[in-house]
Design an enzyme around this catalytic site. Structure first.
Site, PDB file in Angstrom:
ATOM      1  N   HIS A   1      -8.500 -14.535 -94.922  1.00 58.85           N
ATOM      2  CA  HIS A   1      -7.754 -14.476 -93.664  1.00 58.85           C
ATOM      3  C   HIS A   1      -7.273 -15.860 -93.235  1.00 58.85           C
ATOM      4  CE1 HIS A   1     -11.601 -15.901 -92.337  1.00 58.85           C
ATOM      5  NE2 HIS A   1     -11.085 -16.211 -91.167  1.00 58.85           N
TER       6      HIS A   1
ATOM      7  N   HIS B   1      -4.166 -19.654 -90.067  1.00 58.79           N
ATOM      8  CA  HIS B   1      -5.311 -18.798 -89.727  1.00 58.79           C
ATOM      9  C   HIS B   1      -4.792 -17.474 -89.186  1.00 58.79           C
ATOM     10  CE1 HIS B   1      -9.068 -17.444 -87.883  1.00 58.79           C
ATOM     11  NE2 HIS B   1      -9.690 -18.381 -88.581  1.00 58.79           N
TER      12      HIS B   1
END
Length: 648
Positions: free
Chosen positions: A552, A567
């Site tokens: 992620h 992010h």
């Protein structure tokens, strides 16, 4: 002048599909031989020692020699534990044209197997004619075998990251190895007594004779050598700059100081240490029970065959168990089942059906507990990094095999004493064991392990706080510190770098995001995007420095030394990679527009998490200026207008 960044990628030198399959299968064979050897050494070798190694006419002398030998085994294995971290350190520094790990697997497997076979002999009869000399030679052979086994064991299990840079391939290799381990560790129990009795001239009431045990030792040794050679010739270590070890060797004090400061590692180590002693004592005495209580040693093979099948099932459903109940509950439930099995075992008497049910209730949960402990110890790597500021992977992960050895060492010493006290030594049969002997045997076989398992559960329940949720938060915190301190020499002077948005969507000021650390600018300077699709594209030419395990987040460094963190969402580390696909690997050089990650936005929303993508330059303290543009319109298209301008 721009600093040179290697463009070597993990794909370079990647083995072909056929080589990958051969490597995976070869590694599974290695795991088969490794666990077959460990099972023979930790569980069945001690029965040979107590029933056949000393069979002179003087029973008191025989018993003394058994006590000496079992004490030597326990002491040597405990002393050898101190050496293990340094063995790992030595292997880390190995460089040969055959690879880093394979030479130790082949050499260690060969030397270990030869020494093991010699231990199944009386060394030409000197155990009777010159007992003290025999004890000295035995100690030398045993410590040689144990040290080379450590070299082989540590090297073997350290190979997985070297066989592939692909997470998927690593998982497949590890799964294949786990199947091989289960089959090897279980099959040795299936064949031990049929093989011993088949080659024995004297069945000796179901215990066989020295000739039969030598045949068993030879079979294990041959399998050990062959499987080590299969690993040596069949596996392929990927050669890449990414595998170069740049860490300095640490000394004795630093090693143990690091371990002591990681409190969660120490608590799970104490838990597993107590647990390992308990299960090893009972596991080692099960064959004695079948031989001297039931009087049917051959039925032990049937028990082990059932055990293999059920253990394979329990390992396969482990991920679902943990997802549904969490590790702590799974661990406690498994201990409860094992204690129930011990209680039933203690009253089963000569009923094979009750013994089989009770023994399986004790045996099957062990594979699940092993995986629970392994996962917590693995999580302790990040916990230690978060707490101490440095990452110690090999050192942390060496704790589990070290504790297995400790459990085996103590249990070997205990089992030898139990065999002598209960009268289960040379010449003994089921008919010769007295009621008093049976009572003493059962007390040690059932009561002691039960107390140890309860103790392990209490320590775990009260002191082990490294839950899945806490680990996810630790990983999230560590992510936010990525890229802050690049070495100054990696930065190029008088350069201007422009960075576009890596994803399409609605622009958001970083200060407005829901994560307070990002909003306060503590991670770095940049902007955020409410995504309209699930594609993350490289916003400038760069090298992939970090692909986070849960996929992620990704860290990029351009040739001028600018570090950019992308992010995806906040709190998404808890999704453990579900809904995220990575298309690049660490060390890979990417051009602007290269697809890095694809994510399924509905999965993030279903989890109740914020899907906002944060884009920040993390090493701002080493840069001259970072200017974040205010777009003319809130809708952004990936890789169009510059959003961040960096001046070095």
């Amino acid at each position: 002048m721009a600093a040179k960044i290697s463009t070597a990628t993990p794909q370079a030198g990647r083995p072909s599909n056929s080589k990958t399959i051969i490597s995976r299968v070869s590694y599974a064979f290695g795991a088969f031989g490794n666990d077959m050897f460990y099972g023979a050494l930790s569980t069945y070798f001690i029965m040979f020692v107590t029933t056949h190694l000393f069979n002179g006419g003087n029973q008191a002398q025989n018993n003394r020699m058994i006590l000496y030998i079992t004490t030597i085994i326990a002491v040597l294995r405990i002393v050898e534990l101190i050496i293990d971290p340094f063995i790992g350190n030595w292997i880390d520094r190995t460089k040969t044209r055959f690879g880093q790990f394979k030479p130790w697997v082949v050499v260690g497997g060969t030397v270990t197997s030869i020494a093991f076979l010699l231990l199944f002999t009386d060394l030409g009869g000197i155990n009777r004619t010159h007992p003290m000399l025999y004890l000295v030679l035995f100690a030398i052979l045993y410590i040689t075998m144990d040290i080379f086994y450590s070299f082989k064991d540590v090297a073997f299990w350290s190979m997985i990251p070297a066989l592939s840079f692909s997470s998927t391939e690593r998982e497949r290799t590890a799964s294949s190895a786990r199947v091989g381990s289960t089959l090897g560790g279980g099959l040795v129990g299936v064949i031990v007594m049929p093989l011993v009795l088949f080659f024995s001239l004297n069945k000796a009431g179901g215990t066989g004779d020295a000739r039969g045990w030598l045949a068993f030792g030879m079979m294990v040794a041959i399998v050990g050598i062959i499987t080590a050679l299969i690993v040596g010739f069949g596996t392929h270590e990927v050669q890449s700059d990414l595998r170069k070890n740049k860490e300095n060797t640490v000394g004795f004090k630093q090693i143990f100081a690091t371990l002591a400061k990681n409190d969660q590692l120490m608590w799970i180590a104490l838990t597993y240490g107590i647990y390992a002693v308990g299960i090893n004592i009972l596991n080692s005495l099960v064959l004695y029970y079948f031989t001297f209580i039931l009087g049917k040693s051959t039925l032990f093979s049937a028990f082990q065959a059932v055990n293999i099948l059920i253990s394979l099932v329990s390992v396969s459903i482990f991920p679902k168990l943990v997802d549904k109940f969490n590790r702590k509950r799974v661990f406690a439930t498994c201990i409860g089942i094992m204690l129930t099995g011990i209680a039933l075992f203690s009253v089963a008497g000569k009923s094979f059906i009750l013994v089989l049910i009770a023994a399986e209730m004790f045996q099957v949960p062990q594979a699940v507990i092993f995986l629970v402990v392994l996962m917590i110890i693995t999580d302790a790597v990040e916990y230690g990094q978060w707490k101490l500021g440095h990452r110690d992977e090999s050192l942390t992960l060496s704790i589990r095999p070290l504790l297995d050895k400790l459990g085996g060492a103590i249990s070997n010493g205990v089992v030898g004493q139990v065999a002598v006290i209960a009268g289960m030594t040379s010449g003994a049969t089921a008919a010769s064991i007295t009621a008093t002997g049976q009572m003493k045997f059962k007390l040690m076989m059932f009561a002691v392990p039960a107390v140890l398992l309860i103790g392990a559960l209490l320590v775990f329940w009260k002191k082990s706080t490294l839950t899945e949720q806490k680990h996810a938060q630790i990983v999230a915190d560590l992510e936010k510190s990525w890229g802050k301190t690049l070495a100054p020499e990696t930065l190029s002077a008088d350069q201007i770098i422009q960075i576009s948005s890596p994803v399409s969507g609605e622009f958001k000021a970083l200060a407005s995001v829901s994560d307070p650390t990002f909003a306060a600018g503590l991670v770095g300077q940049g902007f955020a995007v409410k995504p309209s699709d699930g594609k993350i594209l490289a916003p400038f030419d760069a090298q992939v420095s970090r692909v986070f395990e849960t996929r992620h987040a990704i860290g990029l460094i351009d040739e001028n030394g600018v570090a950019l963190l992308i992010h995806i969402g906040f709190g998404t580390v808890a999704m453990a990679g579900t809904g995220f696909v990575s298309y690049v690997t660490e060390g890979q050089h990417v051009k602007k527009g290269t697809e890095l990650i694809e994510f399924w936005d509905p999965a993030i929303q279903k989890a109740g998490l914020d899907d906002t993508v944060a884009v920040v330059v993390t090493n701002r303290q080493q840069l001259t200026t970072i200017d974040v543009a205010e777009p003319n319109q809130t809708k952004l298209q990936a890789n169009t207008e510059p959003m961040i301008t960096v001046t070095i």
